[in-house]
Design an enzyme around this catalytic site. Sequence first.
Site, PDB file in Angstrom:
ATOM      1  N   ARG A  47      59.022  26.256-101.995  1.00 14.56           N
ATOM      2  CA  ARG A  47      58.712  24.557-101.114  1.00 14.56           C
ATOM      3  C   ARG A  47      59.321  23.632 -99.582  1.00 14.56           C
ATOM      4  O   ARG A  47      60.436  24.423 -99.209  1.00 14.56           O
ATOM      5  CB  ARG A  47      58.247  23.770-102.137  1.00 14.56           C
ATOM      6  CG  ARG A  47      59.699  23.924-103.264  1.00 14.56           C
ATOM      7  CD  ARG A  47      60.655  22.762-103.723  1.00 14.56           C
ATOM      8  NE  ARG A  47      60.931  21.914-102.661  1.00 14.56           N
ATOM      9  CZ  ARG A  47      61.791  21.795-102.144  1.00 14.56           C
ATOM     10  NH1 ARG A  47      63.181  22.749-102.029  1.00 14.56           N
ATOM     11  NH2 ARG A  47      62.289  20.972-101.098  1.00 14.56           N
ATOM     12  N   GLY A  48      59.345  22.503 -99.992  1.00 16.13           N
ATOM     13  CA  GLY A  48      60.136  21.980 -98.348  1.00 16.13           C
ATOM     14  C   GLY A  48      58.890  22.665 -97.450  1.00 16.13           C
ATOM     15  O   GLY A  48      58.466  23.543 -96.507  1.00 16.13           O
ATOM     16  N   ALA A  49      59.239  21.356 -96.711  1.00 18.40           N
ATOM     17  CA  ALA A  49      57.922  21.350 -95.361  1.00 18.40           C
ATOM     18  C   ALA A  49      58.527  22.563 -94.427  1.00 18.40           C
ATOM     19  O   ALA A  49      57.630  23.497 -93.976  1.00 18.40           O
ATOM     20  CB  ALA A  49      58.139  19.541 -94.260  1.00 18.40           C
ATOM     21  N   ARG A  92      48.785  22.540 -99.334  1.00 16.42           N
ATOM     22  CA  ARG A  92      49.215  20.932 -99.580  1.00 16.42           C
ATOM     23  C   ARG A  92      49.453  20.041 -97.819  1.00 16.42           C
ATOM     24  O   ARG A  92      49.338  20.891 -96.909  1.00 16.42           O
ATOM     25  CB  ARG A  92      50.819  21.657 -99.209  1.00 16.42           C
ATOM     26  CG  ARG A  92      51.432  21.977-100.991  1.00 16.42           C
ATOM     27  CD  ARG A  92      52.365  22.238-101.196  1.00 16.42           C
ATOM     28  NE  ARG A  92      52.957  20.387-101.494  1.00 16.42           N
ATOM     29  CZ  ARG A  92      54.018  20.668-101.729  1.00 16.42           C
ATOM     30  NH1 ARG A  92      55.293  21.049-101.785  1.00 16.42           N
ATOM     31  NH2 ARG A  92      54.784  19.098-102.479  1.00 16.42           N
ATOM     32  N   GLN A 210      63.515  18.421-108.031  1.00 18.13           N
ATOM     33  CA  GLN A 210      64.338  19.348-106.736  1.00 18.13           C
ATOM     34  C   GLN A 210      65.163  19.067-106.669  1.00 18.13           C
ATOM     35  O   GLN A 210      66.136  19.810-106.282  1.00 18.13           O
ATOM     36  CB  GLN A 210      63.301  19.138-105.627  1.00 18.13           C
ATOM     37  CG  GLN A 210      61.551  18.980-105.875  1.00 18.13           C
ATOM     38  CD  GLN A 210      60.382  18.436-106.095  1.00 18.13           C
ATOM     39  OE1 GLN A 210      61.138  17.692-107.076  1.00 18.13           O
ATOM     40  NE2 GLN A 210      59.334  18.568-105.581  1.00 18.13           N
ATOM     41  N   ASP A 251      58.431  15.002 -94.295  1.00 19.23           N
ATOM     42  CA  ASP A 251      57.306  16.189 -94.856  1.00 19.23           C
ATOM     43  C   ASP A 251      56.286  16.012 -93.553  1.00 19.23           C
ATOM     44  O   ASP A 251      55.526  16.848 -92.816  1.00 19.23           O
ATOM     45  CB  ASP A 251      56.364  16.128 -95.698  1.00 19.23           C
ATOM     46  CG  ASP A 251      57.294  16.697 -97.030  1.00 19.23           C
ATOM     47  OD1 ASP A 251      58.209  15.846 -97.274  1.00 19.23           O
ATOM     48  OD2 ASP A 251      57.406  17.817 -97.429  1.00 19.23           O
ATOM     49  N   ASN A 261      57.989  11.581 -96.731  1.00 16.58           N
ATOM     50  CA  ASN A 261      58.842  12.337 -97.588  1.00 16.58           C
ATOM     51  C   ASN A 261      58.279  12.215 -99.437  1.00 16.58           C
ATOM     52  O   ASN A 261      57.617  11.680 -99.524  1.00 16.58           O
ATOM     53  CB  ASN A 261      60.151  11.842 -97.075  1.00 16.58           C
ATOM     54  CG  ASN A 261      61.218  13.149 -97.137  1.00 16.58           C
ATOM     55  OD1 ASN A 261      61.199  13.927 -97.627  1.00 16.58           O
ATOM     56  ND2 ASN A 261      62.211  13.222 -97.991  1.00 16.58           N
ATOM     57  N   LYS A 262      59.166  12.966 -99.835  1.00 14.49           N
ATOM     58  CA  LYS A 262      59.040  12.609-101.213  1.00 14.49           C
ATOM     59  C   LYS A 262      58.753  11.303-101.832  1.00 14.49           C
ATOM     60  O   LYS A 262      60.202  10.289-101.979  1.00 14.49           O
ATOM     61  CB  LYS A 262      60.302  13.585-101.931  1.00 14.49           C
ATOM     62  CG  LYS A 262      59.898  14.116-103.532  1.00 14.49           C
ATOM     63  CD  LYS A 262      59.540  14.534-103.946  1.00 14.49           C
ATOM     64  CE  LYS A 262      58.945  15.881-103.361  1.00 14.49           C
ATOM     65  NZ  LYS A 262      57.081  15.979-104.193  1.00 14.49           N
TER      66      LYS A 262
HETATM   67  O1  MRU Z   1      57.454  18.224-103.099  1.00 17.09           O
HETATM   68  P1  MRU Z   1      58.758  19.558-101.953  1.00 17.09           P
HETATM   69  O2  MRU Z   1      59.047  19.982-103.011  1.00 17.09           O
HETATM   70  O3  MRU Z   1      57.879  20.659-100.796  1.00 17.09           O
HETATM   71  O4  MRU Z   1      58.748  17.913-101.181  1.00 17.09           O
HETATM   72  C1  MRU Z   1      60.159  18.068-100.563  1.00 17.09           C
HETATM   73  C2  MRU Z   1      60.867  17.061 -99.397  1.00 17.09           C
HETATM   74  O5  MRU Z   1      59.763  16.144 -99.705  1.00 17.09           O
HETATM   75  C3  MRU Z   1      61.521  17.235 -98.320  1.00 17.09           C
HETATM   76  O6  MRU Z   1      62.269  16.160 -98.639  1.00 17.09           O
HETATM   77  C4  MRU Z   1      60.529  17.783 -97.247  1.00 17.09           C
HETATM   78  O7  MRU Z   1      59.949  18.752 -97.284  1.00 17.09           O
HETATM   79  C5  MRU Z   1      61.778  17.714 -96.263  1.00 17.09           C
HETATM   80  S1  MRU Z   1      63.004  19.106 -96.232  1.00 17.09           S
HETATM   81  C6  MRU Z   1      63.063  20.058 -94.870  1.00 17.09           C
END
Ligand code: MRU
Length: 352
Positions: A47-49, A92, A210, A251, A261-262
Amino acid sequence: MKLLETVRWRDGRVRILDQTLLPGAEVYPELGTVEEVCGAIRTLAVRGAPAIGVAGALGLALAARELEPTGRSLPDLWREFLAAHARLAAVRPTAVNLRWALDRVRDRCETALGELAAAGPADREGALACLRTVSLREGEAILEEDLALSRAMAGHGFPLLPAAGTVVTHCNTGGLATAGGGTALGVVMEAAGRGKRLFVCVDETRPLLQGARLTAWELARAGIPFAVQCDGAAAWRMKTRRVDAVLVGADRVAANGDTANKLGTFSLALAAREFGVPFWVVAPRSSFDLSVASGEQIPIEERAEDEVLCWGGVRSTPEGARAWNPAFDVTPAALISGWITERGVERPPFAA
Ligand code: MRU
Protein backbone atom coordinates in the site's frame (compact mmCIF):
# COMPACT_ATOMS: atom_id res chain seq x y z
CA MET A 1 19.76 1.54 8.82
CA LYS A 2 18.83 -1.17 6.35
CA LEU A 3 16.43 -0.04 3.63
CA LEU A 4 12.99 -1.63 3.80
CA GLU A 5 12.30 -4.04 0.94
CA THR A 6 8.64 -3.16 0.53
CA VAL A 7 8.39 -4.60 -2.99
CA ARG A 8 11.05 -6.29 -5.11
CA TRP A 9 11.41 -8.56 -8.14
CA ARG A 10 12.83 -11.87 -6.98
CA ASP A 11 13.41 -14.91 -9.22
CA GLY A 12 10.48 -14.27 -11.52
CA ARG A 13 8.06 -13.29 -8.74
CA VAL A 14 7.02 -10.12 -6.94
CA ARG A 15 8.18 -10.27 -3.34
CA ILE A 16 6.40 -7.94 -0.92
CA LEU A 17 6.52 -7.21 2.77
CA ASP A 18 2.96 -8.08 3.87
CA GLN A 19 1.83 -4.92 5.66
CA THR A 20 -1.39 -6.47 6.93
CA LEU A 21 0.71 -8.52 9.37
CA LEU A 22 2.79 -5.64 10.73
CA PRO A 23 3.81 -4.85 13.40
CA GLY A 24 3.28 -8.41 14.66
CA ALA A 25 5.19 -10.32 11.99
CA GLU A 26 7.59 -9.48 9.15
CA VAL A 27 6.51 -11.85 6.37
CA TYR A 28 7.57 -11.66 2.71
CA PRO A 29 5.15 -13.53 0.43
CA GLU A 30 6.15 -14.03 -3.20
CA LEU A 31 3.43 -13.30 -5.73
CA GLY A 32 3.51 -15.34 -8.92
CA THR A 33 0.43 -14.12 -10.82
CA VAL A 34 -1.29 -10.87 -11.77
CA GLU A 35 -4.30 -11.92 -9.69
CA GLU A 36 -2.08 -12.32 -6.62
CA VAL A 37 -0.66 -8.84 -7.17
CA CYS A 38 -4.19 -7.43 -7.56
CA GLY A 39 -5.16 -9.17 -4.33
CA ALA A 40 -2.14 -7.81 -2.44
CA ILE A 41 -2.93 -4.27 -3.57
CA ARG A 42 -6.64 -4.66 -2.79
CA THR A 43 -6.06 -5.96 0.76
CA LEU A 44 -3.34 -3.36 1.42
CA ALA A 45 -0.67 -6.03 1.88
CA VAL A 46 1.24 -3.58 -0.29
CA ARG A 47 0.00 0.00 0.00
CA GLY A 48 0.97 3.67 -0.25
CA ALA A 49 0.82 5.46 -3.60
CA PRO A 50 4.43 4.98 -4.85
CA ALA A 51 4.60 1.39 -3.55
CA ILE A 52 1.45 0.31 -5.40
CA GLY A 53 2.83 1.97 -8.53
CA VAL A 54 5.96 -0.20 -8.30
CA ALA A 55 3.92 -3.32 -7.43
CA GLY A 56 1.59 -2.67 -10.38
CA ALA A 57 4.49 -2.22 -12.79
CA LEU A 58 6.11 -5.47 -11.66
CA GLY A 59 2.65 -7.09 -11.81
CA LEU A 60 2.51 -6.19 -15.49
CA ALA A 61 5.92 -7.83 -15.95
CA LEU A 62 4.33 -10.94 -14.42
CA ALA A 63 1.44 -10.58 -16.88
CA ALA A 64 3.89 -10.75 -19.79
CA ARG A 65 5.27 -14.00 -18.32
CA GLU A 66 1.78 -15.43 -17.91
CA LEU A 67 0.87 -15.00 -21.58
CA GLU A 68 0.38 -18.39 -23.21
CA PRO A 69 1.43 -18.16 -26.87
CA THR A 70 0.06 -21.49 -28.16
CA GLY A 71 -2.76 -20.89 -30.61
CA ARG A 72 -2.76 -17.13 -30.15
CA SER A 73 -1.86 -14.37 -32.54
CA LEU A 74 0.31 -11.41 -31.59
CA PRO A 75 -2.72 -9.06 -31.42
CA ASP A 76 -4.45 -11.60 -29.09
CA LEU A 77 -1.43 -11.60 -26.77
CA TRP A 78 -1.27 -7.80 -26.76
CA ARG A 79 -5.02 -7.63 -25.92
CA GLU A 80 -4.46 -9.99 -22.99
CA PHE A 81 -1.56 -7.84 -21.80
CA LEU A 82 -3.81 -4.75 -21.95
CA ALA A 83 -6.53 -6.62 -20.05
CA ALA A 84 -4.03 -7.32 -17.25
CA HIS A 85 -3.10 -3.61 -17.28
CA ALA A 86 -6.80 -2.73 -16.90
CA ARG A 87 -7.35 -5.23 -14.05
CA LEU A 88 -4.36 -3.90 -12.11
CA ALA A 89 -5.33 -0.24 -12.71
CA ALA A 90 -8.87 -0.80 -11.46
CA VAL A 91 -7.90 -2.20 -8.06
CA ARG A 92 -7.38 1.17 -6.37
CA PRO A 93 -8.66 4.27 -8.18
CA THR A 94 -7.38 7.23 -6.14
CA ALA A 95 -3.57 6.94 -6.12
CA VAL A 96 -2.57 8.05 -9.60
CA ASN A 97 0.88 6.44 -9.23
CA LEU A 98 -0.65 3.03 -9.98
CA ARG A 99 -2.08 4.10 -13.33
CA TRP A 100 1.01 6.22 -14.09
CA ALA A 101 3.38 3.28 -13.59
CA LEU A 102 1.16 0.84 -15.53
CA ASP A 103 0.83 3.28 -18.43
CA ARG A 104 4.56 3.80 -18.46
CA VAL A 105 5.27 0.06 -18.73
CA ARG A 106 2.56 -0.39 -21.38
CA ASP A 107 3.80 2.55 -23.47
CA ARG A 108 7.41 1.39 -23.28
CA CYS A 109 6.37 -2.11 -24.41
CA GLU A 110 4.27 -0.71 -27.25
CA THR A 111 7.22 1.34 -28.51
CA ALA A 112 9.59 -1.64 -28.29
CA LEU A 113 7.15 -3.91 -30.17
CA GLY A 114 6.72 -1.20 -32.82
CA GLU A 115 10.50 -0.99 -33.24
CA LEU A 116 10.72 -4.76 -33.51
CA ALA A 117 8.00 -4.88 -36.17
CA ALA A 118 9.70 -2.08 -38.12
CA ALA A 119 12.94 -4.08 -38.14
CA GLY A 120 11.40 -7.11 -39.88
CA PRO A 121 8.37 -9.42 -40.15
CA ALA A 122 6.62 -9.91 -36.77
CA ASP A 123 7.62 -13.19 -35.12
CA ARG A 124 5.35 -14.13 -32.21
CA GLU A 125 8.04 -15.74 -30.06
CA GLY A 126 10.39 -12.81 -30.58
CA ALA A 127 7.66 -10.32 -29.75
CA LEU A 128 6.75 -12.18 -26.58
CA ALA A 129 10.39 -12.26 -25.48
CA CYS A 130 10.60 -8.53 -26.16
CA LEU A 131 7.43 -7.89 -24.10
CA ARG A 132 8.81 -9.90 -21.19
CA THR A 133 12.22 -8.20 -21.25
CA VAL A 134 10.96 -4.65 -21.69
CA SER A 135 8.13 -4.85 -19.12
CA LEU A 136 10.51 -6.14 -16.46
CA ARG A 137 13.21 -3.63 -17.34
CA GLU A 138 10.73 -0.76 -17.07
CA GLY A 139 9.22 -2.09 -13.82
CA GLU A 140 12.68 -2.34 -12.26
CA ALA A 141 13.56 1.15 -13.55
CA ILE A 142 10.45 2.55 -11.85
CA LEU A 143 11.51 0.83 -8.62
CA GLU A 144 15.06 2.20 -8.76
CA GLU A 145 13.81 5.69 -9.64
CA ASP A 146 11.40 5.60 -6.71
CA LEU A 147 14.32 5.06 -4.32
CA ALA A 148 16.13 8.03 -5.88
CA LEU A 149 12.99 10.21 -5.70
CA SER A 150 12.65 9.49 -1.99
CA ARG A 151 16.25 10.59 -1.43
CA ALA A 152 15.66 13.80 -3.41
CA MET A 153 12.45 14.68 -1.53
CA ALA A 154 14.14 14.04 1.81
CA GLY A 155 17.00 16.32 0.76
CA HIS A 156 14.64 19.15 -0.16
CA GLY A 157 12.37 18.67 2.84
CA PHE A 158 14.63 18.37 5.88
CA PRO A 159 15.81 22.04 5.87
CA LEU A 160 12.17 23.10 6.39
CA LEU A 161 12.07 21.45 9.81
CA PRO A 162 13.40 23.08 12.99
CA ALA A 163 16.58 21.91 14.74
CA ALA A 164 14.34 20.66 17.54
CA GLY A 165 10.58 20.38 17.61
CA THR A 166 7.40 18.41 17.11
CA VAL A 167 5.80 17.27 13.87
CA VAL A 168 2.50 15.55 13.15
CA THR A 169 2.16 12.83 10.49
CA HIS A 170 -0.88 11.05 9.10
CA CYS A 171 -1.18 7.53 7.68
CA ASN A 172 2.10 5.88 6.69
CA THR A 173 4.44 7.72 4.35
CA GLY A 174 7.69 5.93 5.02
CA GLY A 175 9.63 3.12 3.40
CA LEU A 176 6.52 0.97 3.58
CA ALA A 177 4.57 3.38 1.36
CA THR A 178 7.30 3.50 -1.29
CA ALA A 179 9.91 1.15 -2.70
CA GLY A 180 11.81 1.63 0.57
CA GLY A 181 12.62 5.32 1.02
CA GLY A 182 9.63 7.44 2.00
CA THR A 183 7.80 10.67 1.28
CA ALA A 184 6.73 12.70 4.35
CA LEU A 185 8.23 10.25 6.84
CA GLY A 186 11.35 10.12 4.67
CA VAL A 187 11.80 13.85 5.32
CA VAL A 188 11.43 13.28 9.07
CA MET A 189 13.94 10.39 8.97
CA GLU A 190 16.42 12.51 6.99
CA ALA A 191 16.10 15.40 9.45
CA ALA A 192 16.56 13.05 12.43
CA GLY A 193 19.53 11.42 10.70
CA ARG A 194 21.14 14.83 10.35
CA GLY A 195 20.84 15.49 14.06
CA LYS A 196 17.55 17.39 14.30
CA ARG A 197 15.79 16.48 17.53
CA LEU A 198 12.26 15.75 16.42
CA PHE A 199 9.30 14.29 18.28
CA VAL A 200 6.68 12.76 16.01
CA CYS A 201 2.96 12.75 16.80
CA VAL A 202 1.66 9.79 14.83
CA ASP A 203 -2.03 9.94 13.91
CA GLU A 204 -3.30 6.39 14.39
CA THR A 205 -5.25 6.66 11.08
CA ARG A 206 -8.56 4.90 11.45
CA PRO A 207 -9.85 2.49 10.36
CA LEU A 208 -6.82 0.42 9.25
CA LEU A 209 -4.25 2.03 11.56
CA GLN A 210 -1.49 2.72 9.05
CA GLY A 211 -0.12 5.27 11.55
CA ALA A 212 -0.37 3.17 14.73
CA ARG A 213 0.80 -0.07 13.09
CA LEU A 214 3.17 1.00 10.35
CA THR A 215 4.52 4.51 11.01
CA ALA A 216 5.08 3.64 14.67
CA TRP A 217 6.92 0.46 13.58
CA GLU A 218 9.17 2.44 11.23
CA LEU A 219 9.91 5.14 13.81
CA ALA A 220 10.68 2.57 16.51
CA ARG A 221 13.01 0.79 14.08
CA ALA A 222 14.77 4.13 13.41
CA GLY A 223 14.95 5.08 17.10
CA ILE A 224 13.04 8.33 16.61
CA PRO A 225 10.86 9.36 19.58
CA PHE A 226 7.12 9.39 18.91
CA ALA A 227 3.67 9.05 20.42
CA VAL A 228 0.65 7.58 18.69
CA GLN A 229 -2.44 9.75 19.04
CA CYS A 230 -6.08 9.27 18.09
CA ASP A 231 -6.85 11.09 14.84
CA GLY A 232 -9.11 13.49 16.72
CA ALA A 233 -6.26 14.54 19.05
CA ALA A 234 -4.27 16.55 16.50
CA ALA A 235 -6.22 19.81 16.82
CA TRP A 236 -6.13 19.60 20.60
CA ARG A 237 -2.38 18.96 20.51
CA MET A 238 -1.90 22.08 18.37
CA LYS A 239 -4.03 24.11 20.81
CA THR A 240 -2.44 22.90 24.03
CA ARG A 241 1.19 22.09 23.07
CA ARG A 242 3.63 23.21 20.45
CA VAL A 243 3.50 21.67 16.96
CA ASP A 244 6.06 22.97 14.43
CA ALA A 245 4.89 21.30 11.24
CA VAL A 246 2.50 18.79 9.71
CA LEU A 247 3.91 16.52 6.99
CA VAL A 248 1.69 14.28 4.88
CA GLY A 249 1.98 12.37 1.61
CA ALA A 250 -0.38 12.42 -1.37
CA ASP A 251 -2.24 9.93 -3.48
CA ARG A 252 -3.09 12.41 -6.19
CA VAL A 253 -2.41 16.14 -6.58
CA ALA A 254 -4.67 17.99 -9.05
CA ALA A 255 -3.41 20.76 -11.32
CA ASN A 256 -4.66 23.44 -8.92
CA GLY A 257 -2.92 21.76 -5.95
CA ASP A 258 -5.97 20.14 -4.34
CA THR A 259 -4.51 17.03 -2.76
CA ALA A 260 -6.11 13.64 -2.16
CA ASN A 261 -4.59 11.73 0.74
CA LYS A 262 -5.68 9.37 3.50
CA LEU A 263 -9.02 10.24 5.11
CA GLY A 264 -8.39 12.68 7.95
CA THR A 265 -5.79 14.74 6.09
CA PHE A 266 -8.36 17.46 5.34
CA SER A 267 -9.35 17.91 9.00
CA LEU A 268 -5.66 17.95 9.96
CA ALA A 269 -5.06 20.74 7.43
CA LEU A 270 -8.01 22.74 8.80
CA ALA A 271 -6.57 22.44 12.30
CA ALA A 272 -3.11 23.46 11.07
CA ARG A 273 -4.58 26.54 9.41
CA GLU A 274 -6.46 27.46 12.61
CA PHE A 275 -3.27 27.28 14.70
CA GLY A 276 -0.82 28.68 12.13
CA VAL A 277 1.14 25.42 11.73
CA PRO A 278 2.93 24.90 8.35
CA PHE A 279 1.30 22.05 6.42
CA TRP A 280 3.58 20.33 3.89
CA VAL A 281 2.67 17.72 1.28
CA VAL A 282 5.61 15.51 0.31
CA ALA A 283 5.06 13.64 -2.96
CA PRO A 284 6.95 12.69 -6.11
CA ARG A 285 5.87 14.13 -9.44
CA SER A 286 4.29 10.73 -10.26
CA SER A 287 1.59 11.59 -7.69
CA PHE A 288 0.62 14.71 -9.65
CA ASP A 289 -2.19 14.41 -12.17
CA LEU A 290 -2.24 17.60 -14.20
CA SER A 291 -5.06 16.17 -16.34
CA VAL A 292 -7.49 16.85 -13.50
CA ALA A 293 -8.10 20.54 -12.92
CA SER A 294 -9.18 20.30 -9.29
CA GLY A 295 -9.90 17.88 -6.48
CA GLU A 296 -13.53 17.68 -7.64
CA GLN A 297 -12.43 15.28 -10.40
CA ILE A 298 -10.34 12.95 -8.23
CA PRO A 299 -12.11 9.59 -7.78
CA ILE A 300 -12.27 8.65 -4.11
CA GLU A 301 -12.04 4.95 -3.28
CA GLU A 302 -14.76 3.68 -0.95
CA ARG A 303 -13.84 0.56 0.97
CA ALA A 304 -15.84 -2.15 2.73
CA GLU A 305 -18.10 -1.07 5.60
CA ASP A 306 -16.69 -3.84 7.80
CA GLU A 307 -13.36 -2.00 8.04
CA VAL A 308 -15.25 0.56 10.16
CA LEU A 309 -17.90 -1.67 11.76
CA CYS A 310 -15.50 -4.32 13.06
CA TRP A 311 -12.42 -4.22 15.23
CA GLY A 312 -9.73 -6.87 14.75
CA GLY A 313 -12.22 -9.04 12.87
CA VAL A 314 -14.82 -8.77 15.67
CA ARG A 315 -17.95 -6.66 15.23
CA SER A 316 -17.72 -3.55 17.43
CA THR A 317 -20.97 -1.92 16.33
CA PRO A 318 -24.60 -3.06 16.72
CA GLU A 319 -26.01 -5.50 14.17
CA GLY A 320 -27.60 -3.49 11.40
CA ALA A 321 -25.32 -0.45 11.82
CA ARG A 322 -24.06 0.92 8.52
CA ALA A 323 -20.79 2.72 7.80
CA TRP A 324 -19.41 5.14 5.24
CA ASN A 325 -15.78 4.35 4.49
CA PRO A 326 -14.07 6.68 2.02
CA ALA A 327 -10.37 5.80 2.04
CA PHE A 328 -9.25 9.34 1.12
CA ASP A 329 -10.30 12.97 1.31
CA VAL A 330 -9.22 16.03 -0.64
CA THR A 331 -7.42 18.92 1.04
CA PRO A 332 -7.96 22.21 -0.79
CA ALA A 333 -4.75 23.75 -2.12
CA ALA A 334 -5.31 26.91 -0.05
CA LEU A 335 -4.62 24.96 3.16
CA ILE A 336 -1.24 23.64 1.95
CA SER A 337 2.01 25.55 2.59
CA GLY A 338 3.93 23.83 -0.23
CA TRP A 339 4.49 20.56 -2.11
CA ILE A 340 7.91 19.03 -1.55
CA THR A 341 8.78 17.03 -4.66
CA GLU A 342 12.03 15.65 -6.07
CA ARG A 343 12.54 19.08 -7.67
CA GLY A 344 12.22 21.15 -4.49
CA VAL A 345 9.33 23.06 -2.96
CA GLU A 346 6.67 23.63 -5.62
CA ARG A 347 3.40 25.54 -5.69
CA PRO A 348 0.61 25.73 -8.29
CA PRO A 349 0.47 26.35 -11.17
CA PHE A 350 2.76 23.33 -11.51
CA ALA A 351 4.97 23.13 -14.60
CA ALA A 352 4.15 20.11 -16.77
O1 MRU B 1 -4.77 3.38 1.81
P1 MRU B 1 -3.28 3.59 1.85
O2 MRU B 1 -2.66 3.06 3.09
O3 MRU B 1 -2.61 3.09 0.59
O4 MRU B 1 -3.11 5.15 1.85
C1 MRU B 1 -1.84 5.70 1.76
C2 MRU B 1 -1.80 7.16 1.95
O5 MRU B 1 -2.80 7.81 2.05
C3 MRU B 1 -0.46 7.81 1.93
O6 MRU B 1 -0.48 8.96 2.71
C4 MRU B 1 -0.13 8.17 0.48
O7 MRU B 1 -0.15 7.05 -0.34
C5 MRU B 1 1.12 8.89 0.29
S1 MRU B 1 2.50 8.12 1.07
C6 MRU B 1 3.67 7.78 0.06
